[in-house]
Design a protein around this motif. Sequence first.
Motif, PDB file in Angstrom:
ATOM      1  N   HIS A   1       8.445  13.128   9.974  1.00 39.75           N
ATOM      2  CA  HIS A   1       9.068  12.352  11.052  1.00 39.75           C
ATOM      3  C   HIS A   1       8.035  11.456  11.736  1.00 39.75           C
ATOM      4  N   LEU A   2       6.836  11.977  11.947  1.00 36.20           N
ATOM      5  CA  LEU A   2       5.773  11.173  12.547  1.00 36.20           C
ATOM      6  C   LEU A   2       5.408  10.010  11.623  1.00 36.20           C
TER       7      LEU A   2
ATOM      8  N   GLY B   1       1.151  22.579  15.616  1.00 34.32           N
ATOM      9  CA  GLY B   1       0.589  21.701  14.597  1.00 34.32           C
ATOM     10  C   GLY B   1       1.662  21.070  13.729  1.00 34.32           C
ATOM     11  N   LEU B   2       1.260  20.043  13.014  1.00 31.56           N
ATOM     12  CA  LEU B   2       2.152  19.380  12.069  1.00 31.56           C
ATOM     13  C   LEU B   2       1.987  19.943  10.660  1.00 31.56           C
TER      14      LEU B   2
ATOM     15  N   VAL C   1      -1.722   2.061  22.374  1.00 24.29           N
ATOM     16  CA  VAL C   1      -2.393   1.497  21.199  1.00 24.29           C
ATOM     17  C   VAL C   1      -2.672   2.556  20.135  1.00 24.29           C
ATOM     18  N   ALA C   2      -2.423   3.828  20.466  1.00 23.48           N
ATOM     19  CA  ALA C   2      -2.647   4.899  19.507  1.00 23.48           C
ATOM     20  C   ALA C   2      -1.870   6.136  19.935  1.00 23.48           C
ATOM     21  N   VAL C   3      -1.597   6.972  18.976  1.00 21.23           N
ATOM     22  CA  VAL C   3      -0.973   8.273  19.245  1.00 21.23           C
ATOM     23  C   VAL C   3      -1.872   9.318  18.616  1.00 21.23           C
ATOM     24  N   PHE C   4      -2.217  10.313  19.389  1.00 20.65           N
ATOM     25  CA  PHE C   4      -3.110  11.367  18.931  1.00 20.65           C
ATOM     26  C   PHE C   4      -2.376  12.693  19.027  1.00 20.65           C
ATOM     27  N   TRP C   5      -2.190  13.371  17.894  1.00 23.84           N
ATOM     28  CA  TRP C   5      -1.550  14.695  17.896  1.00 23.84           C
ATOM     29  C   TRP C   5      -2.672  15.713  17.998  1.00 23.84           C
ATOM     30  N   ASN C   6      -2.780  16.368  19.121  1.00 16.90           N
ATOM     31  CA  ASN C   6      -3.929  17.214  19.434  1.00 16.90           C
ATOM     32  C   ASN C   6      -4.118  18.385  18.473  1.00 16.90           C
TER      33      ASN C   6
ATOM     34  N   PRO D   1       9.312   6.873  19.666  1.00 18.67           N
ATOM     35  CA  PRO D   1       9.718   5.463  19.775  1.00 18.67           C
ATOM     36  C   PRO D   1       9.562   4.909  21.195  1.00 18.67           C
ATOM     37  N   LEU D   2       9.847   5.721  22.184  1.00 19.10           N
ATOM     38  CA  LEU D   2       9.682   5.286  23.571  1.00 19.10           C
ATOM     39  C   LEU D   2       8.213   4.993  23.873  1.00 19.10           C
ATOM     40  N   LEU D   3       7.343   5.872  23.433  1.00 21.63           N
ATOM     41  CA  LEU D   3       5.916   5.639  23.651  1.00 21.63           C
ATOM     42  C   LEU D   3       5.438   4.387  22.921  1.00 21.63           C
TER      43      LEU D   3
END
Length: 87
Positions: free
Chosen positions: A77-78, A63-64, A44-49, A35-37
């Motif tokens: 949650h994501l 990993g998710l 403009v985007a979130v990338f889960w590596n 939420p902070l990000l």
Amino acid sequence: MHWASLQGHLEVDPRFWKKPIDETAQAEWIDDHLPLLLAKPSVVAVFWNHLSDAQPHRFPHAGLIRRDGTAKSGFAHLTRQRTLHWT
């Protein structure tokens, strides 16, 4: 050095976490930090590596999705954070 040869030898220093590193801590991290990000206009985007734990990568178990293909709680949650902040 090939990533496969590193598997099992890389660890995250537990002193950087509020509690032991596990799936619950991962989900809490997502709820605490995402939420902070997302509140920043410049994000403009979130990338889960590391989406899946099926392949060796720098941060084991980050990993998710588990090796068996099932989603960890962090995935939900994501998704929830995306629904709350990006729709």
